[in-house]
Design an enzyme around this catalytic site. Structure first.
Site, PDB file in Angstrom:
ATOM      1  N   LYS A 188      -6.626  -4.929  -3.158  1.00 25.97           N
ATOM      2  CA  LYS A 188      -7.217  -5.613  -2.005  1.00 25.97           C
ATOM      3  C   LYS A 188      -8.231  -4.676  -1.334  1.00 25.97           C
ATOM      4  O   LYS A 188      -7.951  -3.490  -1.146  1.00 25.97           O
ATOM      5  CB  LYS A 188      -6.134  -6.053  -1.012  1.00 25.97           C
ATOM      6  CG  LYS A 188      -5.301  -4.919  -0.399  1.00 25.97           C
ATOM      7  CD  LYS A 188      -4.199  -5.508   0.479  1.00 25.97           C
ATOM      8  CE  LYS A 188      -3.406  -4.463   1.209  1.00 25.97           C
ATOM      9  NZ  LYS A 188      -4.122  -3.672   2.190  1.00 25.97           N
ATOM     10  N   CYS A 228      -1.824  -2.750   7.811  1.00 26.32           N
ATOM     11  CA  CYS A 228      -1.822  -3.663   6.659  1.00 26.32           C
ATOM     12  C   CYS A 228      -0.583  -4.551   6.592  1.00 26.32           C
ATOM     13  O   CYS A 228      -0.670  -5.692   6.134  1.00 26.32           O
ATOM     14  CB  CYS A 228      -2.024  -2.872   5.371  1.00 26.32           C
ATOM     15  SG  CYS A 228      -3.692  -2.187   5.272  1.00 26.32           S
ATOM     16  N   ASP A 265       0.790  -1.251   0.000  1.00 23.60           N
ATOM     17  CA  ASP A 265       0.000   0.000   0.000  1.00 23.60           C
ATOM     18  C   ASP A 265       0.816   1.291   0.000  1.00 23.60           C
ATOM     19  O   ASP A 265       0.443   2.261   0.689  1.00 23.60           O
ATOM     20  CB  ASP A 265      -0.959   0.003   1.196  1.00 23.60           C
ATOM     21  CG  ASP A 265      -1.918  -1.169   1.197  1.00 23.60           C
ATOM     22  OD1 ASP A 265      -1.905  -1.960   0.238  1.00 23.60           O
ATOM     23  OD2 ASP A 265      -2.688  -1.301   2.174  1.00 23.60           O
TER      24      ASP A 265
END
Ligand code: C5J
Length: 227
Positions: free
Chosen positions: A131, A164, A26
């Site tokens: 995702k 994450c 990310d």
């Protein structure tokens, strides 16, 4: 290249680069740049810059070694049909997921803010994995990609350490992967959470993984190549 010895905590780890994937979590404009999801939650997004250069080191080393590279992006479909209402409603952000912002709609696939920062942009052929959740295994084809690639070890970096990155390492560990957090290539809006997040992974003999750093990974790969 034969087995590479990675200095890590709580113990060194031998890994085969052909069976190891680098997973960069990310590193998106929505988390790292002003006007995105991270800032709507009240965070100082400049703190995440600390991970950029170490991620570049990891990426360059992985590319030079011919390793599988996977870039993840957290985000949702434009119609929000994959966004749990409980996620959208969470907290008191200045803008919610899907609202318009200076980098397009917040955390929506295809919007400028959803893209990966220019300094870590995926090369052609590298996997880009969208995702909807915090973990990279949740509602994605990551497990299939790793199985098809014969992968047994994950080197994980990106943001944020305790959200994450942690969720992905926990998911990977439970699926039988040896997961290594590349500590300096991870970052958090909360420096204390970053520090403790890394401690948690490697505590109790490596309860759900290992912790190393970008220089160790790059150095180990370079030494193995020269041998
Ligand atoms: C968060 C992430 N922090 N990539 N996402 O919501 O860690």
């Amino acid at each position: 290249m034969s087995e590479v010895q990675l200095p890590a905590e709580p113990a060194p780890l031998g890994f085969d680069p052909a069976r190891t994937a680098v997973v960069i979590i990310d590193m998106q404009r929505d988390f790292l740049e002003p006007g995105g999801f991270g800032e709507t939650l009240g965070n100082d997004v400049s703190l995440l810059q600390a991970a950029v250069v170490p991620c570049q080191t990891v990426l360059a080393a992985a590319r030079a070694a011919g390793m599988l590279v996977i870039h993840t992006r957290e985000g949702h479909r434009a119609d929000l049909s994959d966004a749990p209402p409980a996620k959208i409603a969470r907290g008191a952000p200045s803008k919610r997921i899907g609202d318009p912002g200076p980098m397009g709609r917040i955390l929506i696939r295809g919007e400028p803010g959803h893209d990966i920062v220019a300094s870590l942009y995926p090369a052609p052929g590298e996997v880009v994995l969208d995702k909807p959740g915090k973990g990279a295994f949740h509602q994605t084809d990551l497990a299939q990609i790793l199985q098809n690639g014969g992968i047994d070890t994950l080197m994980v970096c990106g943001v944020t350490t305790e959200v994450c990155v942690h969720t992905t390492i926990r998911e990977g560990n439970d699926r039988g992967y040896r997961c290594v957090a590349i500590g300096d290539a991870c970052a958090s809006y909360f420096p204390e959470f970053h520090r403790v997040g890394l401690e948690m992974i490697k505590a109790q003999g490596g309860i759900f993984g290992w912790v190393s750093d970008s220089a160790c990974l790059a150095g180990a790969l370079a030494a193995a190549k020269a041998a």
